[in-house]
Design an enzyme around this catalytic site. Structure first.
Site: not given
Ligand code: NAD
Ligand code: WQD
Length: 338
Positions: A12, A14, A60, A126, A150, A154, A179, A199, A293-294
């Site tokens: 994925g 990160i 998985d 998160s 979601y 966490k 963040f 999204n 929810g924002d």
């Molecule tokens: P991502 O979806 O790109 O990566 C997650 C990976 O997990 C994917 O490759 C997916 O195929 C794999 N996966 C999902 N369910 C699985 C399962 N049951 N078994 C094996 N593999 C599985 O997401 P990301 O953005 O890289 O996020 C990584 C982690 O960080 C997640 O736990 C996410 O909740 C957390 N996180 C992400 C963000 C963000 O904004 N991207 C912010 C805060 C926390």
């Molecule tokens: C950033 C800003 C939106 C899209 C989300 C999850 C959070 C974490 C990170 C996993 C906000 C605005 C967004 C668009 C917009 N993920 N926006 N138009 O909402 O801070 O956080 O991702 O853990 O849990 O909630 O990030 O990038 O969606 O939004 O105006 O098409 O951009 O309102 O102010 P967010 P985001």
């Protein structure tokens, strides 16, 4: 000290960047991912960029037998657990799928780790666990109160980690509260490739700049912020990846939470204008109503990670957006283009 690290969800966004950093610092890695939200091409690029072989198991993480086999076949010493589902809106529509996947992956993993006497874990949490913050910037001691399924998964996983660490003193767990991760590997060969319309703001804006999406919807301009649009603490995914390495090398008995953010914020309109400048593309946008929810502002207090992990986010917003654009421009359709 070089170690063998299991990276769940390592295909994925990160996880793949963290995997490259682990290889660069001499660790051996095993990736387990079911590819439900990623591509095996990301794993190939990790190996190319890291200059080393990567053991990859498509499985998985809820499959206990498959996961046990990974521990039987590799000398795993620590785990970074990224695998899970992460889309807030989807979690509202499909809560059971989110609770099942996120909780079960973690519980199966903890079980298998315990059986194999592997006690070192870094978990992806998160900033969403804080919900609507009462104090800015947000310290780890702030009250939690996620506002969507979601985020609740966490927080529940965090509680599970705290409980297992209290029951078995061998555990050494770091909970990392990210963040807003953005940006890409500076090579432009690895980056965020969401399925369907993104999204999150930055991937949407990058896809709009490359011509894959139309107008950007700005979700509200009537927040109590300098320009009325939402302010977030964006952090470069490479800084985030390095935060995982710092956490691994500073693990201590018990369970400890760390914010990973920069401590500074940017608004939606600032992201749009910086992206126009960096990409040289004109972006169309329209102000629409707030997204449910924002929150107005999210900002990390990263001082605990700065002090205890000896880690600091160093890359500026300019670098985050330039790297995100470089990736998008080089791979307009993500990993699926060739
Ligand atoms: P991502 O979806 O790109 O990566 C997650 C990976 O997990 C994917 O490759 C997916 O195929 C794999 N996966 C999902 N369910 C699985 C399962 N049951 N078994 C094996 N593999 C599985 O997401 P990301 O953005 O890289 O996020 C990584 C982690 O960080 C997640 O736990 C996410 O909740 C957390 N996180 C992400 C963000 C963000 O904004 N991207 C912010 C805060 C926390
Ligand atoms: C950033 C800003 C939106 C899209 C989300 C999850 C959070 C974490 C990170 C996993 C906000 C605005 C967004 C668009 C917009 N993920 N926006 N138009 O909402 O801070 O956080 O991702 O853990 O849990 O909630 O990030 O990038 O969606 O939004 O105006 O098409 O951009 O309102 O102010 P967010 P985001």
């Amino acid at each position: 000290m070089s170690r063998t690290i299991l990276v769940t969800g390592g295909a994925g966004y990160i996880g793949s960047h963290t995997a490259v950093s682990l290889l660069e610092q001499g660790h051996s890695i095993v990736i387990v991912d079911n590819l439900c939200n990623s591509s095996s091409k990301a794993v190939e690029r990790v190996a190319e960029l890291g200059g080393r072989d990567v053991a990859f198991v498509q499985a998985d993480v809820t499959d206990k037998e498959a996961l046990s086999q990974v521990f039987d076949n590799h000398p795993i010493e620590a785990v970074i657990h990224f695998a899970g589902l992460k889309a807030v809106g989807e979690s509202v529509e499909q809560p059971l799928r989110y609770y099942r996947t996120n909780l079960e992956t973690t519980m199966v993993l903890l079980d298998v780790m315990q059986e194999h006497r592997v006690w070192d874990l870094v978990f992806s949490s998160s900033a969403t666990v804080y919900g609507d913050p009462r104090v800015l910037p947000i310290p780890e001691s702030a009250p939690t109160g996620p506002t969507n399924p979601y985020g609740r998964t966490k927080l529940m996983i965090e509680d599970i980690c705290r409980d297992v660490a209290a029951a078995e003193p061998n555990w050494r767990i770091a909970i990392l509260r990210y963040f807003n991760p953005v940006g890409a590997h500076p090579s432009g060969d690895l980056g965020e490739d969401p399925t369907g319309p993104p999204n999150n703001l930055v991937p949407f804006v990058m896809q709009a700049a490359v011509g894959r999406r139309g107008s950007v919807s700005v979700f509200g301009d009537d927040y109590d912020t300098p320009d009325g649009t939402g302010v977030r603490d964006y952090i470069h995914v490479i800084d985030l990846a390095l935060g995982h390495l710092a956490a691994l090398s500073h693990l201590d008995n018990g369970c400890r939470e760390f914010n990973l953010g920069t401590g500074s914020g940017a608004s939606v309109l600032e992201i749009l204008s910086a992206t126009e400048r960096i990409s040289g593309k004109k972006l169309n946008y329209e102000i629409v109503s707030r997204r449910e929810g924002d929150i107005a502002i999210s900002l990390a207090d990263p001082s605990r990670a700065n002090t205890e992990l000896d880690w600091r986010a160093e890359r500026a917003l300019e670098t985050m957006l330039r790297d995100a654009w470089n990736w998008q421009n080089k791979n307009p359709n993500g990993f699926d283009q060739d």
